[in-house]
Every structure is written in C-alpha cells, then in structure tokens.
Design a protein around this motif. Sequence first.
Motif, PDB file in Angstrom:
ATOM      1  N   TYR A  74      -7.300 -21.612  28.035  1.00  0.00           N
ATOM      2  CA  TYR A  74      -7.700 -20.881  26.832  1.00  0.00           C
ATOM      3  C   TYR A  74      -9.198 -20.610  26.900  1.00  0.00           C
ATOM      4  CZ  TYR A  74      -8.479 -19.688  21.931  1.00  0.00           C
ATOM      5  OH  TYR A  74      -8.837 -19.035  20.776  1.00  0.00           O
TER       6      TYR A  74
ATOM      7  N   ARG B  16       4.783 -16.505  15.351  1.00  0.00           N
ATOM      8  CA  ARG B  16       4.346 -16.163  16.711  1.00  0.00           C
ATOM      9  C   ARG B  16       3.766 -17.372  17.430  1.00  0.00           C
ATOM     10  NH1 ARG B  16       3.490 -11.472  19.281  1.00  0.00           N
ATOM     11  NH2 ARG B  16       3.946 -10.337  17.359  1.00  0.00           N
ATOM     12  N   CYS B  17       4.207 -17.567  18.695  1.00  0.00           N
ATOM     13  CA  CYS B  17       3.705 -18.663  19.532  1.00  0.00           C
ATOM     14  C   CYS B  17       2.301 -18.301  20.017  1.00  0.00           C
ATOM     15  CB  CYS B  17       4.625 -18.887  20.727  1.00  0.00           C
ATOM     16  SG  CYS B  17       4.011 -20.120  21.903  1.00  0.00           S
ATOM     17  N   GLN B  18       1.365 -19.237  19.848  1.00  0.00           N
ATOM     18  CA  GLN B  18      -0.024 -18.982  20.233  1.00  0.00           C
ATOM     19  C   GLN B  18      -0.293 -19.285  21.703  1.00  0.00           C
ATOM     20  OE1 GLN B  18      -2.762 -17.831  17.866  1.00  0.00           O
ATOM     21  NE2 GLN B  18      -3.028 -19.739  16.738  1.00  0.00           N
ATOM     22  N   ARG B  19       0.676 -19.898  22.398  1.00  0.00           N
ATOM     23  CA  ARG B  19       0.500 -20.150  23.825  1.00  0.00           C
ATOM     24  C   ARG B  19       0.945 -18.959  24.662  1.00  0.00           C
ATOM     25  NH1 ARG B  19       3.138 -25.406  26.657  1.00  0.00           N
ATOM     26  NH2 ARG B  19       5.087 -24.364  26.094  1.00  0.00           N
TER      27      ARG B  19
ATOM     28  N   ARG C 225      -5.979 -25.297  17.363  1.00  0.00           N
ATOM     29  CA  ARG C 225      -5.437 -24.204  16.555  1.00  0.00           C
ATOM     30  C   ARG C 225      -3.933 -24.383  16.456  1.00  0.00           C
ATOM     31  NH1 ARG C 225      -5.523 -22.174  21.732  1.00  0.00           N
ATOM     32  NH2 ARG C 225      -4.189 -20.386  22.216  1.00  0.00           N
TER      33      ARG C 225
ATOM     34  N   SER D 281      -0.101 -24.136  16.915  1.00  0.00           N
ATOM     35  CA  SER D 281       0.692 -23.795  18.094  1.00  0.00           C
ATOM     36  C   SER D 281       1.600 -22.606  17.818  1.00  0.00           C
ATOM     37  CB  SER D 281       1.526 -25.003  18.533  1.00  0.00           C
ATOM     38  OG  SER D 281       2.334 -25.455  17.456  1.00  0.00           O
TER      39      SER D 281
ATOM     40  N   ASN E 239      -5.541 -14.475  27.208  1.00  0.00           N
ATOM     41  CA  ASN E 239      -5.913 -15.693  26.494  1.00  0.00           C
ATOM     42  C   ASN E 239      -6.826 -16.584  27.334  1.00  0.00           C
ATOM     43  OD1 ASN E 239      -5.256 -16.234  23.843  1.00  0.00           O
ATOM     44  ND2 ASN E 239      -3.722 -17.768  24.327  1.00  0.00           N
TER      45      ASN E 239
ATOM     46  N   GLY F 133       2.399 -15.895  23.053  1.00  0.00           N
ATOM     47  CA  GLY F 133       2.398 -14.642  22.315  1.00  0.00           C
ATOM     48  C   GLY F 133       3.758 -14.157  21.873  1.00  0.00           C
TER      49      GLY F 133
ATOM     50  N   LEU G  42       2.189 -19.703  14.749  1.00  0.00           N
ATOM     51  CA  LEU G  42       1.753 -19.138  13.477  1.00  0.00           C
ATOM     52  C   LEU G  42       2.971 -18.907  12.595  1.00  0.00           C
ATOM     53  CD1 LEU G  42      -0.878 -16.507  14.688  1.00  0.00           C
ATOM     54  CD2 LEU G  42      -1.337 -18.718  13.616  1.00  0.00           C
TER      55      LEU G  42
END
Length: 438
Positions: A200, A37-40, A27, A29, A228, A42, A31
Amino acid sequence: MEDLKGRQLVVPLQHLVAYPETLFESRESILLDKDFRCQRCGSTVDKKENALPRQVFFCSECQEFGKITSDCRLVYAKVSEEKHSFREVAFTWVGTLTETQSIIARQLQKNYQQKTSTLLWAVTGSGKTEMIFPTIHLALSQGGRVCVTSPRIDVCRELYPRVVEAFQAEQVLLLYGESTEKYRYTDLTICTTHQMLHFYQAFDLIIVDEIDAFPYEGNPVLQFALKNALKPSGQLIYLTATPPNQLLEEVKDSFAIEKSPLRFHQRPLIEPECLWYNHWGKAGDTSFYFKKFYRKVLELLKDNHVLVFCPSIAFMEKLTRRTQKQFALGGVESVSSMDEVRAEKVQKMREQAYQVLFSTTILERGVTFENISVIVIGANHPVYTKSALVQIAGRVDRKGAFRRGRVIFFHNQKTRDIRQACREIKSMNQLAKAWLDE
C-alpha cells in the motif's frame, strides 16, 4: 517496523493493540457503504453471498491471499513525508546501449524526473530491460523505492539475475506465490503482479513488464492492486511489445508513449511462414497425421533447436510422446504451468540440452533462447491471440549470431489474429528500416 513500510496486513480488531497509532495507520478492510467494496482488491462485495454471522462480510475475490473480513483493519506502517535523501548507488551493468536504446533510456529518465508515467512500446528483443536500468538507478539514487513486476512468474525469474547483476550492491527481493524467500524491506523488489495486493503506497516507481500478459490484462483486481501499491507521487512505466488498443486508449492522455521498432542487434523481426495443416489436431494420434509435423521439425533442426507451442496441455503431452518415440537418443521434452520443474527445464533449453522443447503459452514471452526456430501448431486456436502470436514469433533471433531461425504457423484456418500478427510484424520491420535509413 522497517519490514512493514509500504506493506499492508489484515489485522482483526482485537489485535490492533499490537500496532500502536504512533507507529502504524489503518483503514477499513471493507467499506460498508452502498457498494460494500474491498479496500485490498477493489472488488464489490455481494451482501448476500458474502455474509457471515453478526453482520460481518468477507471478500471472495482476494481470499486466496488471506481471509479479509469487515471486522478487520488494513494496517501499514507510518511513512515519513520528509523529502527523499540522495544516496550513492553502484550501477554495475557492464553492457552498452545502442544509440536507439540510449535515446529511449534518456527519455524514460526525463519522464520520471518530470513525474510523467510512460508506456514503452518496443518490439521483442529490443532490450527493454536494459533500457530501464538508468531510470531504476536514477530513482534509487534519489532515495526512491522501486518495484519491477510482471504477470508471469517465468518473466520475474528471468528478470531477477539481470537486475541483481546490474545493481550488485543493492538488496534485491524476489517475490512470487511459490517463492521460499520471506518478505523483507528492500529498495528494489521484483515480484509478480499478484504480490501487489500486499503493498500500500509503497513504491516511487513501478515498472510493469509485459503489461498486456495474462492474468493482468483485463483483471480489475490486479489493476487496482497495482495503483494501490504506488505512492501518490509515484510514476509507472509499462513495457510491452504488443499493447492492446484498450491500453493505448487508456493511457493516451496521461502517459508519455515511447516507441522503438528496432531490436538490439538491429536485424528485423522474423516474419512467420503460415502453412496449411488440415488435421493438425490429430498429429499426436496417428503416424499419418504426425508426419507433416515431424518432417518440418527435422528440417528446422538442421540449423537450430526447435521450440514447439501447443494450444493445450493434453494435446502437447500426446504430441511430445509421439515425437519422443522418433528420437531414440532423447532430447525431446515438454513444459507447462503445471510442471513443478519448469524452471529447470527452461534452463536446460538455454543450455541447449534439448533438441525439441514443447510448451504451452507459458513460454510465449519473457524468455530468451539462442539458436531457436519456433513452430506454433494450431495457430488458429482461440488461445493464440494476435499478441500471443507476435510474442511467440519474437522468441526467434533474439540474441547471438543469426542462425536462419524460422517461425512456422501451422493452421487450418487463417484467423484474424494470424493475419493481424503477420501485419504487425511486417509493419514494425518497415518502420525499423525507415529508422535505419534516416
């Protein structure tokens, strides 16, 4: 492949070919919508401050865990959606739960079976670790994967041998920032909450010990990482003796709340003695201001060893040096988060190698010593919150025969946190007495 189940890796786009879609998913990394926004972790990424050439952006909030940029993907192994298979799990703990602990342990199992997360609010020394063993056993037996995590390294180190002893046939992994053990896939993991950033949707059950401890409390990055790392169908168990009001408000509608005011040995919590010490901040500077502290240490040493909590490393070091001069035979040491051999010193204190051990708040929770009295010098200092003072007081009389352990709060201002801590300890003792009288 097996070692990447539930584990997420930051992979540059040009290296994705090494992770075929038949085995791996990925997905974005970061958005790149209006929030970036960082997906690792938040975190919201500031477009101007976190910009690199060629319209690439990075996250500064979690970069200590490895650089993450918008031209990378978060890659993780595909996990089968098949139902877990039951398996035999050897439960090798040789202890016995009290009647109260057994009731709580059964309720935790019931909540897990009903897919309900739980907040266990139990006083220090109640045996929270032992109460979670049956639920860990249940989750593993149902083919689940379990993580026990804490914000504090020292708590994880203390938990590890106890969990290993209870599940001797299981592979148990211990992870924290300074650990030398490399990651491998296990069904039972113990780690600091920072390590959650590397997972994850990995765990069916995550148990957070000392949920209210620094640095987890009030840290949105760690809270995002925890959620997460939990599978969509997974459950949480929060353990604490001092839940903040904000946490109670957060979980009141979605968690079951179980409460236990009784310690394992069913003796009451030791209630603090609040003693005026006008110039405690100068106790390490001159003999005149030191003598009040020293007299109290000698008094407490008649029955127990003494654990002294100090509000800062600099103050602790001065007070330790002055105290060491009074003990010609040694037996006086200090420990802090900056100490490279703090684990060894904590173990020596367990073995009663020291008469007096000075500490910062690093030892406020999660560690157990026998035959201990506690002094908090400067209990009115801002570092000592209500929760910290309750936890520190809970270091006394945790196990073994009663040795007249005492808790001393030296202060020159009776702060709201001191008053609230004393009230909470007294209230829990009153509730425990009512339970015992039923």
